[in-house]
Design a protein around this motif. Sequence first.
Motif, PDB file in Angstrom:
ATOM      1  N   VAL A  21      18.509  -5.602 -16.717  1.00  0.00           N
ATOM      2  CA  VAL A  21      17.282  -6.144 -16.140  1.00  0.00           C
ATOM      3  C   VAL A  21      16.925  -5.403 -14.857  1.00  0.00           C
ATOM      4  CG1 VAL A  21      18.440  -7.969 -14.817  1.00  0.00           C
ATOM      5  CG2 VAL A  21      16.069  -8.262 -15.518  1.00  0.00           C
ATOM      6  N   VAL A  22      17.934  -4.960 -14.088  1.00  0.00           N
ATOM      7  CA  VAL A  22      17.673  -4.198 -12.869  1.00  0.00           C
ATOM      8  C   VAL A  22      17.038  -2.862 -13.223  1.00  0.00           C
ATOM      9  CG1 VAL A  22      18.689  -3.089 -10.852  1.00  0.00           C
ATOM     10  CG2 VAL A  22      19.540  -5.314 -11.604  1.00  0.00           C
ATOM     11  N   GLU A  23      17.600  -2.189 -14.208  1.00  0.00           N
ATOM     12  CA  GLU A  23      17.056  -0.900 -14.629  1.00  0.00           C
ATOM     13  C   GLU A  23      15.599  -1.046 -15.064  1.00  0.00           C
ATOM     14  OE1 GLU A  23      19.574   0.523 -17.723  1.00  0.00           O
ATOM     15  OE2 GLU A  23      21.407   0.358 -16.525  1.00  0.00           O
ATOM     16  N   ILE A  24      15.315  -2.127 -15.775  1.00  0.00           N
ATOM     17  CA  ILE A  24      13.955  -2.348 -16.274  1.00  0.00           C
ATOM     18  C   ILE A  24      12.984  -2.562 -15.121  1.00  0.00           C
ATOM     19  CG2 ILE A  24      12.511  -3.982 -17.561  1.00  0.00           C
ATOM     20  CD1 ILE A  24      14.953  -4.349 -19.435  1.00  0.00           C
ATOM     21  N   TYR A  25      13.382  -3.368 -14.142  1.00  0.00           N
ATOM     22  CA  TYR A  25      12.479  -3.635 -13.024  1.00  0.00           C
ATOM     23  C   TYR A  25      12.351  -2.448 -12.080  1.00  0.00           C
ATOM     24  CZ  TYR A  25      10.973  -8.354 -13.967  1.00  0.00           C
ATOM     25  OH  TYR A  25      10.339  -9.438 -14.520  1.00  0.00           O
ATOM     26  N   ILE A  26      13.410  -1.654 -11.955  1.00  0.00           N
ATOM     27  CA  ILE A  26      13.296  -0.413 -11.192  1.00  0.00           C
ATOM     28  C   ILE A  26      12.285   0.505 -11.873  1.00  0.00           C
ATOM     29  CG2 ILE A  26      14.489   1.744 -10.628  1.00  0.00           C
ATOM     30  CD1 ILE A  26      15.171  -0.372  -8.635  1.00  0.00           C
ATOM     31  N   SER A  27      12.328   0.525 -13.200  1.00  0.00           N
ATOM     32  CA  SER A  27      11.365   1.329 -13.959  1.00  0.00           C
ATOM     33  C   SER A  27       9.936   0.844 -13.721  1.00  0.00           C
ATOM     34  CB  SER A  27      11.699   1.279 -15.447  1.00  0.00           C
ATOM     35  OG  SER A  27      10.720   1.940 -16.217  1.00  0.00           O
ATOM     36  N   TYR A  28       9.749  -0.481 -13.719  1.00  0.00           N
ATOM     37  CA  TYR A  28       8.424  -1.039 -13.440  1.00  0.00           C
ATOM     38  C   TYR A  28       7.929  -0.584 -12.066  1.00  0.00           C
ATOM     39  CZ  TYR A  28       9.198  -4.443 -17.256  1.00  0.00           C
ATOM     40  OH  TYR A  28       9.434  -5.059 -18.457  1.00  0.00           O
ATOM     41  N   LEU A  29       8.812  -0.679 -11.060  1.00  0.00           N
ATOM     42  CA  LEU A  29       8.427  -0.300  -9.699  1.00  0.00           C
ATOM     43  C   LEU A  29       8.063   1.175  -9.613  1.00  0.00           C
ATOM     44  CD1 LEU A  29      10.701  -2.040  -7.033  1.00  0.00           C
ATOM     45  CD2 LEU A  29       8.278  -2.420  -7.517  1.00  0.00           C
ATOM     46  N   ARG A  30       8.863   2.018 -10.256  1.00  0.00           N
ATOM     47  CA  ARG A  30       8.585   3.452 -10.208  1.00  0.00           C
ATOM     48  C   ARG A  30       7.203   3.765 -10.777  1.00  0.00           C
ATOM     49  NH1 ARG A  30      14.653   5.290 -11.846  1.00  0.00           N
ATOM     50  NH2 ARG A  30      15.303   6.028  -9.781  1.00  0.00           N
ATOM     51  N   LYS A  31       6.832   3.082 -11.843  1.00  0.00           N
ATOM     52  CA  LYS A  31       5.530   3.331 -12.459  1.00  0.00           C
ATOM     53  C   LYS A  31       4.391   2.949 -11.515  1.00  0.00           C
ATOM     54  CE  LYS A  31       7.134   2.758 -17.221  1.00  0.00           C
ATOM     55  NZ  LYS A  31       7.101   1.907 -18.442  1.00  0.00           N
ATOM     56  N   LYS A  32       4.646   1.984 -10.648  1.00  0.00           N
ATOM     57  CA  LYS A  32       3.592   1.523  -9.749  1.00  0.00           C
ATOM     58  C   LYS A  32       3.644   2.197  -8.379  1.00  0.00           C
ATOM     59  CE  LYS A  32       3.065  -3.027 -11.915  1.00  0.00           C
ATOM     60  NZ  LYS A  32       3.015  -4.490 -11.707  1.00  0.00           N
ATOM     61  N   VAL A  33       4.843   2.424  -7.876  1.00  0.00           N
ATOM     62  CA  VAL A  33       4.994   2.964  -6.526  1.00  0.00           C
ATOM     63  C   VAL A  33       5.008   4.490  -6.519  1.00  0.00           C
ATOM     64  CG1 VAL A  33       6.551   3.106  -4.532  1.00  0.00           C
ATOM     65  CG2 VAL A  33       6.183   0.906  -5.685  1.00  0.00           C
ATOM     66  N   ASP A  34       5.704   5.087  -7.494  1.00  0.00           N
ATOM     67  CA  ASP A  34       5.888   6.544  -7.487  1.00  0.00           C
ATOM     68  C   ASP A  34       4.952   7.298  -8.424  1.00  0.00           C
ATOM     69  OD1 ASP A  34       7.863   6.335  -5.611  1.00  0.00           O
ATOM     70  OD2 ASP A  34       9.523   6.492  -7.020  1.00  0.00           O
ATOM     71  N   ALA A  35       4.203   6.583  -9.254  1.00  0.00           N
ATOM     72  CA  ALA A  35       3.361   7.258 -10.254  1.00  0.00           C
ATOM     73  C   ALA A  35       2.384   8.225  -9.596  1.00  0.00           C
ATOM     74  CB  ALA A  35       2.592   6.224 -11.079  1.00  0.00           C
ATOM     75  N   PHE A  81       0.846  -1.196   0.000  1.00  0.00           N
ATOM     76  CA  PHE A  81       0.000   0.000   0.000  1.00  0.00           C
ATOM     77  C   PHE A  81       0.882   1.246   0.000  1.00  0.00           C
ATOM     78  CE2 PHE A  81      -2.431  -3.341   2.043  1.00  0.00           C
ATOM     79  CZ  PHE A  81      -3.690  -3.220   1.457  1.00  0.00           C
ATOM     80  N   ARG A  82       0.461   2.255  -0.753  1.00  0.00           N
ATOM     81  CA  ARG A  82       1.110   3.570  -0.699  1.00  0.00           C
ATOM     82  C   ARG A  82       0.043   4.574  -0.307  1.00  0.00           C
ATOM     83  NH1 ARG A  82       5.284   6.781  -3.588  1.00  0.00           N
ATOM     84  NH2 ARG A  82       5.424   8.581  -2.180  1.00  0.00           N
ATOM     85  N   ASP A  83       0.219   5.178   0.853  1.00  0.00           N
ATOM     86  CA  ASP A  83      -0.755   6.119   1.392  1.00  0.00           C
ATOM     87  C   ASP A  83      -2.150   5.492   1.429  1.00  0.00           C
ATOM     88  OD1 ASP A  83      -1.587   8.489   2.533  1.00  0.00           O
ATOM     89  OD2 ASP A  83      -1.965   9.466   0.603  1.00  0.00           O
ATOM     90  N   GLY A  84      -2.192   4.198   1.775  1.00  0.00           N
ATOM     91  CA  GLY A  84      -3.453   3.480   1.905  1.00  0.00           C
ATOM     92  C   GLY A  84      -4.005   2.910   0.623  1.00  0.00           C
ATOM     93  N   GLU A  85      -3.389   3.244  -0.514  1.00  0.00           N
ATOM     94  CA  GLU A  85      -3.862   2.745  -1.805  1.00  0.00           C
ATOM     95  C   GLU A  85      -3.119   1.460  -2.171  1.00  0.00           C
ATOM     96  OE1 GLU A  85      -6.314   3.925  -3.759  1.00  0.00           O
ATOM     97  OE2 GLU A  85      -6.770   5.390  -2.198  1.00  0.00           O
ATOM     98  N   PRO A  86      -3.835   0.390  -2.548  1.00  0.00           N
ATOM     99  CA  PRO A  86      -3.175  -0.878  -2.883  1.00  0.00           C
ATOM    100  C   PRO A  86      -2.368  -0.785  -4.181  1.00  0.00           C
ATOM    101  CG  PRO A  86      -5.516  -0.997  -3.381  1.00  0.00           C
ATOM    102  CD  PRO A  86      -5.308   0.305  -2.660  1.00  0.00           C
ATOM    103  N   ILE A  87      -1.252  -1.497  -4.216  1.00  0.00           N
ATOM    104  CA  ILE A  87      -0.382  -1.554  -5.393  1.00  0.00           C
ATOM    105  C   ILE A  87      -0.194  -3.021  -5.764  1.00  0.00           C
ATOM    106  CG2 ILE A  87       1.920  -1.074  -6.313  1.00  0.00           C
ATOM    107  CD1 ILE A  87       2.123   1.220  -4.297  1.00  0.00           C
ATOM    108  N   GLU A  88      -0.528  -3.382  -6.996  1.00  0.00           N
ATOM    109  CA  GLU A  88      -0.392  -4.756  -7.466  1.00  0.00           C
ATOM    110  C   GLU A  88       0.998  -4.968  -8.061  1.00  0.00           C
ATOM    111  OE1 GLU A  88      -2.622  -7.135  -7.045  1.00  0.00           O
ATOM    112  OE2 GLU A  88      -4.007  -5.746  -6.051  1.00  0.00           O
ATOM    113  N   LEU A  89       1.722  -5.985  -7.554  1.00  0.00           N
ATOM    114  CA  LEU A  89       3.072  -6.268  -8.024  1.00  0.00           C
ATOM    115  C   LEU A  89       3.214  -7.729  -8.433  1.00  0.00           C
ATOM    116  CD1 LEU A  89       5.218  -4.516  -5.247  1.00  0.00           C
ATOM    117  CD2 LEU A  89       4.523  -3.568  -7.449  1.00  0.00           C
ATOM    118  N   THR A  90       4.100  -7.991  -9.389  1.00  0.00           N
ATOM    119  CA  THR A  90       4.463  -9.367  -9.712  1.00  0.00           C
ATOM    120  C   THR A  90       5.363  -9.907  -8.605  1.00  0.00           C
ATOM    121  OG1 THR A  90       6.481  -8.806 -10.923  1.00  0.00           O
ATOM    122  CG2 THR A  90       4.413  -8.797 -12.177  1.00  0.00           C
TER     123      THR A  90
END
Length: 255
Positions: A221-235, A174-183
């Motif tokens: 591959v690390v850069e790619i997955y960091i990018s995935y996380l940013r889109k979900k966590v920081d968007a 959760f980010r600020d109470g909002e659920p985040i779906e992750l692989t």
Amino acid sequence: MTIDRSLISGSSSSSAKQPKLRRADGSPVRALVVDDENTLTDLLSMALRYEGWEVKTASEGRQAITIAREFRPDVIVLDVMLPDIDGLQVLNRVRSDGHETPVLFLTAKDALDDRIAGLTAGGDDYVTKPFSLEELVARLRGLIRRSTLVVADADDPVVTVGDLELNEDSHEVFRDGEPIELTATEFELLRYLMRNPRRVLSKAQILDRVWSYDFGGKSSVVEIYISYLRKKVDAGRPAMIHTVRGAGYMLKPAL
């Protein structure tokens, strides 16, 4: 049953017996093995059933998609080269159905780019033929442990950094109470970052912790997955995941 031993290397039954894994409801772990080599699927099925798992097999990609929809496996062993459609297409169809099942790619190819292609397509691990049967089973167990099937060993399963919260038992984020779906892999990467807040983690450290092996220095591959996380966590929110130029990545509470 006759097994083609050229498909495996260094297999042995001498390793210490590992505790059997179960699903959260106590039922057996479900595994889907997809490969057009019948002797290989027989071998893997036998090994995984010895683990106490329920196993189904497929020799073609479209058949695998159908079985995955009905069987809803907890982990998939997926050959890249299949007679009809390739493993990457199978994975794409499985993901488009909304299933985040951990996937271990299996292939005869040993090229670095093939590993990167499989992982960046959404796969979670990669093994090349010939392979050690014990290593493959160990990696599958590792993928299962990242899933919601196994309760985390930590005394407190909830990790909190700023307004970001991760539950290692339920695999909820959760980010600020909002659920985040992750692989499964995204979850493992975020957990590593959150267990080390305000600490710069190098790409090599992340590869070793999240994927358990490196890519000969090729760490895209690390850069790619960091990018995935940013889109979900920081968007749409203040950034928590930061790049430290020339050093790695760091997660810290947003200002």
